[in-house]
Design an enzyme around this catalytic site. Structure first.
Site, short mmCIF file in Angstrom:
data_model
loop_
_atom_site.label_atom_id
_atom_site.label_comp_id
_atom_site.label_asym_id
_atom_site.label_seq_id
_atom_site.Cartn_x
_atom_site.Cartn_y
_atom_site.Cartn_z
N CYS B 66 0.82 -1.21 0.00
CA CYS B 66 0.00 0.00 0.00
C CYS B 66 0.85 1.26 0.00
CB CYS B 66 -0.93 -0.01 1.20
SG CYS B 66 -0.05 0.09 2.78
N ALA B 69 3.13 1.73 2.93
CA ALA B 69 4.35 0.92 2.81
C ALA B 69 5.37 1.63 1.92
CB ALA B 69 4.02 -0.46 2.24
N ARG B 100 12.55 -4.16 6.26
CA ARG B 100 13.34 -4.03 5.04
C ARG B 100 14.81 -4.00 5.45
NH1 ARG B 100 11.50 -2.43 0.12
NH2 ARG B 100 13.08 -0.86 -0.21
N HIS B 199 5.54 6.48 -2.49
CA HIS B 199 6.86 7.06 -2.81
C HIS B 199 6.67 8.53 -3.14
CE1 HIS B 199 7.66 2.80 -4.63
NE2 HIS B 199 7.79 2.78 -3.32
#
Lengths: 457, 546
Positions: B66, B69, B100, B199
């Site tokens: 999503c 994220a 991550r 992003h």
């Protein structure tokens, strides 16, 4: 130092959680649903929820975790997720053809007020649910309780499949709680040894500890079947293991279908396993076979053999309430000293249970429901311990404080074995004890001065 | 049982593979997916069109995550000295906690919050009565405990729905503290269609609230920013090692092992080198418009690509000293690379791979497979847009749909005092005439062979079918896909977070990758799928003693 910004001095926080000792409801619902044979868990919310839960479960089990999502967009969040859910039902039955879709909600669909029961009715009315297939649903708002609550809610939804026929099936419902597939297998082995016929739900054995054989089965052999779940209303009783994980479903069957229930602690360690076996014996009217007495004796034997290394060793532990209660009792039974105990799942009874279990110890334990790992770390800095027990995230505390760590609970992302080797029952007790002893003795061997480094321990 | 596909002829015609995959879908889904599955027929300058950056179909087991994220996990996650406070129920913060593999060096200042998860852990009362008060208190508590340079607030799904004004809360707290920059991200998970929207939301706010905050001139002769490199498994460390050896100063990495101050100083660099086109190309555009810094596409995945990218950077600065150093460094680094390559290539030559990952990696990693003599027979992105497939020339023609419309595009103008073109128009013209390409990315499709299959937003069912039909020697995607592929007896390499290992960028990374792929495709384990009695059941009829 990895947690270099954690000070020794403790200040109360009212709004900020740091390094949580819990996660949110839906992942528990997803894990529970994987314990139904032929079930596809479905997350009714943004696709990120489903992605995160699948990733975490995949990393914990090193197994494929299939689950679908309603993939909410901004539009769905405004107008409601019904259209997405109906479309998902069509696609899921067409492409994956599961026996059951187990839908759970998320904070998104709960906040906008989607009503899964109503959506299911609409799906039924529109003929979207093929004959013989089931849809079950659980309400799992992430802003209430924790992952444990979500597990419990989905287990209760399984119980709601019960369709009493009026004729008893001669079986005991066993709700094993949030334990590993290996633990579910071990509980079934003990039930077999005792000669107790049972319906175990959920049952992730054979689902999340599968083989590698060149074939991918999206729906492996394991799991409780819908037929068995329907039959739970005909059982002679329900034994629920774990107040937080399992009691709600058992009490629902009791209240709704008059299936009497007993709630016990998770059978970790000697005493909780003693109670488990003893209650099973009484409920089912069976005698305990010698094999089980032998296993118990072996556990007692190891405790006595290695007692010198356990005696008054201080332990800090963090995990889910049912696990922490049973583990604390086990540690006390070993004459170890549980010092600091944290769970992230809220519930006042947790602190009361821990205080009751530790009341004869010559010190006051630190216990906090709705605590976090930051607090646990601060407690350790103020009152150091010899051993830390908890999930993988504890490795950061363990490294900073140079503590031996036993990985126990969820999630374990950096070690393997939990899906294959049980920690419940007497056999599981032996494994827990072995892990505790190995951690302590490896440390002793590492730290011993050369003149007192010993061959025989 | 070996899955090795040694024949040169594909077992299946690409068109038949596509038809076979679509067969199972309801008609509406099949129509949609047909536009996202493309048989590469790139001829000359014609690049076929693919449908990308569109909604995921509900119920289809997608690889995508999503917006949250993409924003918190990917972009802001690797910045070590910002307290990343997640406003929402506990899960979102928990799942993005150390999951991550962004490696971090706490550096001389020692600030490192990467190992912490901060959350307001919203409860039902917060959902009903609003969470602004709790957020305000949580920010204050974080400030009092840690005194960080900066606190970032991330919205999760319910925050947008209940209307908490996180930006006003952030602004108020920033003013109150005076020495701590506080800002917020409206990165609710339901926005956009994938991580890509996250992003964008993250980068916009970094540009708006941090870039340009520090005008101090940093030392260094050849100053660049590295955009879209997240230091998974130490990739960024390896690239920085090479830069240092070449005398190139990396002012800011967006955002692997980054600091607040790196972002704040990014406008002082003289070139932007873009690694992951998808996650950050718009930041490069904004830095050019506002500060006059040109940008180029680079790729440090693959030793040959690394050498090429270094030469491209040197050519930009047009300084013989730098060119000489870069050539010397390449000459120093390549022998070890070539030695490893020739050793491994004997065992990887002719093998096939599939790559379904990211917004750039499915393209970049083909470099490494080519170096190993392996062929990429099918590839696609999880969250890319059409320009990542077809090249930047399609950007003006991209349709803005309902899901993209709400993702903010910042309008930037030249900074009145700090805009300073790094090259004169004559210098730019000379470079361009010499074949130098600014702002240029051709995308994945032109680099793939004819007849290869390009698939956007691949899902679990399609992945399984592809592997069954085309039997690749290696499949690359993410952790969620890993084990369903491996159950089929085909090794799977995670290319988002790598599972383990790395770095794979730069020269040393290439060597690591060669060995990793050698390990994966030649492991003995893939020969153990069947027990002896399963392979030869006819022999198990009776007791036979020698």
């Amino acid at each position: 130092m990895l947690l270099r910004h954690t000070p020794k001095e403790i200040t109360e926080r009212s709004a900020l959680t740091i390094n949580p000792a819990k996660t949110c409801q839906p992942i528990g619902a997803m894990y529970a649903a994987l314990g139904i044979h032929g079930c596809l868990p479905h997350s009714h919310g943004s696709q990120g929820c489903c992605a995160y839960h699948r990733s975490t479960l995949t990393r914990h089990y090193k197994e494929p975790i299939s689950a679908s999502t309603s993939s909410f967009t901004e539009g769905a969040s405004v107008f409601g997720g019904q259209a997405n859910m109906l479309q998902a039902i069509d696609n899921i039955f067409a492409v994956y053809d599961p026996e059951v879709i187990a839908i759970h909600t998320t904070c998104l669909s709960e906040t906008i007020g989607d009503d899964l029961k109503q959506i299911k009715k609409k799906a039924e009315a529109e003929g979207k649910i093929p004959k013989g297939k089931e849809i079950i649903s659980a309400s799992t708002p992430s802003y209430v309780g924790s992952h444990v609550t979500g597990f419990s809610s989905m287990v209760t939804s399984m119980a709601k499949l019960a369709e009493p026929t009026g004729k008893k099936n001669g079986k005991l419902n066993i709700i094993p709680g949030w334990v590993e597939p290996a633990d579910m297998e071990e509980i079934k082995r003990l039930l077999n040894l005792l000669g107790v016929r049972s319906i175990l739900f959920p049952d992730t054995s054979g689902v999340l500890n599968g083989p590698l054989s060149g074939e991918f089965k999206m729906f492996p052999e394991g799991g409780v079947t819908v037929k068995e779940l329907k039959s739970t209303g005909d059982s002679i009783g329900t034994l629920a293991l774990g107040e937080w994980c399992s009691a709600e479903a058992a009490r629902w069957l009791d209240a709704k279908h008059k299936v009497p229930c007993r709630v016990l602690d998770l059978p970790y360690g000697l005493k909780a396993t003693d109670r488990f076996i003893d209650v099973l014996r009484t409920l089912a009217g069976v005698s305990v076979p010698e094999e089980i007495a032998l296993e118990r004796g072996q556990l007692v034997d190891m405790i006595s053999d290695m007692h010198q290394y356990l005696y008054h060793q201080k332990v800090a532990l963090v995990g889910d309430p049912d696990q922490m209660i049973a583990m604390t009792e086990f540690l006390v039974s070993l004459d170890m000293w549980p010092m600091h105990i944290v769970t992230g799942t809220p519930g006042k009874r947790f602190e009361e249970r821990i205080e009751a279990i530790t009341k004869d110890l010559p010190y006051q334990v630190n216990v906090r429901a709705k605590g976090d790992m930051y607090l646990l770390h601060q407690w350790i800095k103020n009152d150091p311990v010899d051993l830390l027990i908890g999930n993988t995230y504890c490795k950061y505390i363990a490294r900073d404080e140079d503590l031996p760590l036993v990985r126990f609970g969820f999630p374990i992302l950096d070690r393997q074995g939990h899906q294959y080797f049980p920690t419940v029952g007497y056999k599981g007790g032996l494994r827990l004890l072995e892990k505790i002893l190995s951690a302590l003795l490896d440390r002793k061997d590492r730290d011993a001065p050369e003149q007192s480094f010993e061959l025989v321990l | 049982m070996s899955s090795t596909n040694n024949t040169d002829q594909p077992a299946w015609e690409p068109a038949k593979v596509k038809a076979e995959i679509l067969k199972r879908y309801p008609a509406k889904v099949a129509r949609k997916r047909a536009k996202q599955i493309l048989i590469n027929e790139a001829l000359g300058n014609e690049t076929p069109e693919i449908s990308a950056n569109i909604r995921t179909t509900p119920g289809i087991i997608t690889m995508r995550g999503c917006t949250y994220a993409g924003c918190k996990g990917v972009i802001m996650g690797p910045t070590r000295d910002i307290v990343n406070l997640v406003h929402g129920p506990i899960g979102c913060s928990f799942y993005a906690w150390l999951t991550r593999r962004n490696q971090t060096d706490a550096g001389p200042d020692g600030a490192n919050f990467m190992t912490y998860a901060f959350s307001t852990d919203m409860q039902d009362s917060d959902i009903i009565f609003g969470g602004e008060k709790k957020l305000t208190t949580a920010i204050q508590e974080a400030y009092d405990l840690f005194h960080p340079k900066s606190i970032a607030i991330f919205a999760t799904c319910p925050v947008g729905l209940i209307g908490d004004d996180i930006h006003t809360v952030a602004k108020r707290m920033k003013e109150k503290f005076g020495d701590c920059n506080v800002y917020a991200f409206s990165c609710e998970g339901y926005k956009g269609v994938s991580q890509s929207a996250g992003h964008h939301i993250a980068n916009n706010q970094v540009f708006r609230h941090i870039v340009g905050e520090n005008d101090e001139v940093k030392p260094g002769r050849y100053k660049i920013n590295l955009l879209g490199e997240y230091n998974i498994g130490g990739d960024g460390f390896e690239i920085d090692r090479i830069f240092k050896k070449c005398g190139i100063t990396n002012i800011a990495t967006f955002s692997g092992n980054s600091t607040y101050d790196q972002f704040a100083s990014a406008h002082t660099a003289d070139l932007n080198a873009v690694m992951c086109h998808r996650s950050i190309n718009y930041v490069a555009d904004m830095l050019e418009t506002k500060y006059g810094i040109p940008w180029i596409k680079v790729n440090f995945i693959g030793a040959d690509a690394t050498a090429k990218s270094l030469r491209k950077i040197a050519q930009y600065f047009g300084d013989q000293a730098l060119t000489d150093t870069v050539e010397r460094v390449i000459a120093e680094e390549m022998p070890a690379v070539l030695a490893a390559r020739s050793d491994v290539r004997a065992r990887t030559e002719g093998k096939t791979a599939m790559l379904f990952v990211g917004g750039s990696r499915a393209h970049h990693y083909q470099e490494l497979f080519t170096e190993l003599g392996m062929k990429t027979i099918s590839a696609g992105y999880e969250f890319a847009h059409r320009d990542d497939y077809e090249g930047r020339q399609v950007i003006p023609t991209l349709e803005v749909d309902a899901d993209s419309r709400n993702i903010e595009e910042i309008r930037v103008e030249a900074d009145p005092t700090r805009y300073q073109p790094r090259k004169t128009p004559e210098e730019l013209k000379a470079l361009t005439e010499a074949g130098y390409k600014f702002k240029h990315y051709e995308g994945l499709i032109p680099d793939m062979e004819q007849g290869s299959i390009v698939i956007d937003d691949l899902n679990q069912y399609e992945a399984e079918r592809l592997v069954e039909l085309l039997k690749p020697d290696l499949f690359c995607a993410g952790i969620k896909e890993k084990f369903s592929i491996q159950k089929l007896g085909v090794p799977m390499k995670q290319l988002h977070s790598y599972d383990s290992g790395g770095p794979y960028a730069g020269f040393l990374g290439a060597i690591n990758f060669y060995h990793e792929i050698d390990r994966l495709v030649n492991s003995r384990v893939w020969s153990y799928m069947k027990a002896p009695w399963q392979q030869h059941p006819e022999l198990s009829a009776s007791y036979v003693w020698e």
